[in-house]
Design a protein around this motif. Structure first.
Motif, PDB file in Angstrom:
ATOM      1  N   ASP A 149       0.841  -1.203   0.000  1.00 17.69           N
ATOM      2  CA  ASP A 149       0.000   0.000   0.000  1.00 17.69           C
ATOM      3  C   ASP A 149       0.877   1.255   0.000  1.00 17.69           C
ATOM      4  O   ASP A 149       0.497   2.271  -0.574  1.00 17.69           O
ATOM      5  CB  ASP A 149      -0.931   0.016   1.228  1.00 17.69           C
ATOM      6  CG  ASP A 149      -0.188  -0.301   2.511  1.00 17.69           C
ATOM      7  OD1 ASP A 149       0.039  -1.493   2.776  1.00 17.69           O
ATOM      8  OD2 ASP A 149       0.193   0.646   3.236  1.00 17.69           O
ATOM      9  N   GLY A 150       2.074   1.133   0.595  1.00 15.82           N
ATOM     10  CA  GLY A 150       2.972   2.282   0.634  1.00 15.82           C
ATOM     11  C   GLY A 150       3.616   2.586  -0.700  1.00 15.82           C
ATOM     12  O   GLY A 150       4.243   3.641  -0.868  1.00 15.82           O
ATOM     13  N   GLU A 176      -0.437  -5.516  -1.795  1.00  8.67           N
ATOM     14  CA  GLU A 176      -0.630  -6.134  -0.485  1.00  8.67           C
ATOM     15  C   GLU A 176      -0.976  -5.006   0.483  1.00  8.67           C
ATOM     16  O   GLU A 176      -0.074  -4.337   0.999  1.00  8.67           O
ATOM     17  CB  GLU A 176       0.650  -6.850  -0.056  1.00  8.67           C
ATOM     18  CG  GLU A 176       1.090  -7.877  -1.085  1.00  8.67           C
ATOM     19  CD  GLU A 176       2.332  -8.654  -0.685  1.00  8.67           C
ATOM     20  OE1 GLU A 176       2.278  -9.876  -0.709  1.00  8.67           O
ATOM     21  OE2 GLU A 176       3.349  -8.020  -0.345  1.00  8.67           O
ATOM     22  N   ASN A 178      -1.524  -4.163   3.652  1.00  7.47           N
ATOM     23  CA  ASN A 178      -1.402  -4.699   5.027  1.00  7.47           C
ATOM     24  C   ASN A 178      -1.628  -3.601   6.055  1.00  7.47           C
ATOM     25  O   ASN A 178      -1.262  -3.745   7.213  1.00  7.47           O
ATOM     26  CB  ASN A 178      -0.054  -5.397   5.214  1.00  7.47           C
ATOM     27  CG  ASN A 178       1.114  -4.440   5.053  1.00  7.47           C
ATOM     28  OD1 ASN A 178       0.934  -3.234   4.903  1.00  7.47           O
ATOM     29  ND2 ASN A 178       2.332  -4.970   5.098  1.00  7.47           N
ATOM     30  N   PHE A 180      -0.429  -0.628   6.610  1.00  6.22           N
ATOM     31  CA  PHE A 180       0.602   0.330   7.016  1.00  6.22           C
ATOM     32  C   PHE A 180       1.733   0.417   6.000  1.00  6.22           C
ATOM     33  O   PHE A 180       2.103  -0.596   5.389  1.00  6.22           O
ATOM     34  CB  PHE A 180       1.241  -0.071   8.368  1.00  6.22           C
ATOM     35  CG  PHE A 180       0.277  -0.079   9.509  1.00  6.22           C
ATOM     36  CD1 PHE A 180      -0.051   1.095  10.173  1.00  6.22           C
ATOM     37  CD2 PHE A 180      -0.323  -1.271   9.910  1.00  6.22           C
ATOM     38  CE1 PHE A 180      -0.955   1.081  11.224  1.00  6.22           C
ATOM     39  CE2 PHE A 180      -1.233  -1.283  10.957  1.00  6.22           C
ATOM     40  CZ  PHE A 180      -1.553  -0.101  11.616  1.00  6.22           C
ATOM     41  N   GLY A 181       2.257   1.611   5.842  1.00  7.55           N
ATOM     42  CA  GLY A 181       3.546   1.816   5.191  1.00  7.55           C
ATOM     43  C   GLY A 181       4.462   2.294   6.312  1.00  7.55           C
ATOM     44  O   GLY A 181       4.276   3.405   6.828  1.00  7.55           O
TER      45      GLY A 181
HETATM   46 MG   LIG Z   1       2.012  -1.834   3.751  1.00  7.59          MG
END
Ligand SMILES: [Mg+2]
Ligand SMILES: Cc1ncc(C[n+]2csc(CCOP(=O)(O)OP(=O)(O)O)c2C)c(N)n1
Length: 347
Positions: A149-150, A176, A178, A180-181
């Protein structure tokens, strides 16, 4: 390298086994990193196993993947050998990159694993390039990029998806998510509810799947692969998942609550799939335990192999740095920029 058929009992067992191997590998890597045995950083994939395994199981052995800094799971899902992976984490000569890559740079081009990557967002351009080569050679191959996602808002990711869409390349872009970055929650990174909405800008299909469900990921990638090899271009898939460990080992994680982690742990992708196989009569509970014990034993062996492997000699430090079959680079490691001794800046 084997083709995995999720319709068969053997295929389902192999999918479960690979997820268990990833869990065992990353638990072991985390422990050994904490003991100071592994240099550098390790980013663990625990919790996200269904994404890597679901995706790679839907690919054919000749297909390409690109990975991220959190790449151990992608490697195992693509069928890489855990002893050579662990040796790479240890910086040993027997590792996939002779110990010069470490956790974030494991690659096995022959297996179609084009590399873990410490640069966030660097995988998609490589996948677009691999997909272009497959298209130009008329090969029935696809390239799948895993990224976080980051990485979604990275400039080079946009360029890569745009070109793949414009040229109709056989690529699959798999985010993916998840949540958080590093320590930044996804909602502070993006003004979108679903990151798959990004696909609209490229006029390609985009959808979000349950990334804790290995079957859902498998089916999404299977459909995307079919579209790609039929010449219909790329697909953008967002897998809704969660990382159970910190961004890196040693991360104190002030940015989230234990309650959130526990809630996602109750959705463990490995337990969920194992329970489903038991309910369907594919495996008994004892067989699930045996599979897990065998995965853990394989990883203990891999760690012992890494411990006893050879340290590279310092005199080898500059070997394997450049592809010396490329004439312009043949003397680079020796100090000059071009075979004729001139500078590359005048080219
Ligand atoms: Mg992430
Ligand atoms: C180009 C670039 N910018 C920043 C970093 C530092 N960095 C390493 S991992 C990371 C977060 C990546 O988050 P995400 O893409 O969501 O992957 P995840 O760690 O969640 O798997 C950042 C910012 C980097 N390695 N490369």
């Amino acid at each position: 390298m084997v083709t995995i058929d999720i319709e068969t009992d053997d295929g389902q067992r192999e999918i479960l086994r690979r997820m268990m191997l990833i869990r065992a590998f990353d638990n072991e890597a985390g422990d050994r990193f904490a003991d100071g045995e592994i240099p550098g950083f390790v980013h663990l994939y625990i919790g996200e196993e269904a994404v890597g395994v679901g995706a790679c199981s839907a690919l054919e052995p000749d297909d390409y993947i690109t990975s991220t800094h959190r790449g151990h799971g992608h490697c195992i899902a693509k069928g890489l050998e855990t002893d050579k992976m662990m040796a790479e984490l240890y910086g040993k000569r027997e590792g996939y990159c002779n110990g010069k890559g470490g956790s974030m740079h494991i690659a096995d081009v022959d297996a179609g694993m084009l590399g873990a990557n410490g640069i966030v967002g660097a995988g998609p351009p490589l996948a677009t390039g691999a997909a272009l080569s497959a298209a130009q050679k008329g090969e029935d191959r696809v390239a799948l990029a895993f990224f976080g996602d980051g990485a979604v808002a990275q400039g080079q990711v946009h360029e890569a998806i745009n070109l793949a869409s414009t040229w109709g390349l056989p690529a699959i872009f798999l985010v993916e998510n998840n949540k958080f970055g590093e320590g930044t929650p996804v909602e502070k990174q993006h003004n979108l509810e679903n990151l798959s909405e990004t696909a609209e800008a490229y006029d390609i299909p985009g959808f979000t799947v349950n990334g804790m469900d290995v079957t859902a990921v498998y089916e999404a990638v299977e459909a995307a692969r079919e579209r790609a090899v039929n010449g219909d271009g790329p697909t953008f898939i967002e897998a809704d998942t969660y990382r159970y460990r910190g961004h890196f080992e040693g991360d104190h994680q002030p940015y989230r609550d234990d309650d959130d982690i526990e809630a996602w742990q109750r959705r463990c992708p490995i337990d969920a799939f194992a329970n489903r196989l038991v309910d369907a009569g594919v495996l008994t509970e004892d067989e699930v335990d045996e599979l897990r014990a065998a995965a853990e034993a394989e990883i203990e062996d891999a760690a012992a192999f890494a411990e006893n492997a050879t340290d590279p000699d310092p005199s080898e430090a500059y070997e394997d740095m450049y592809d010396v079959s490329v004439p312009e680079l043949s003397t680079y490691a020796g100090g000059s920029l071009r075979a004729d001794g001139g500078s590359t800046t005048d080219q």
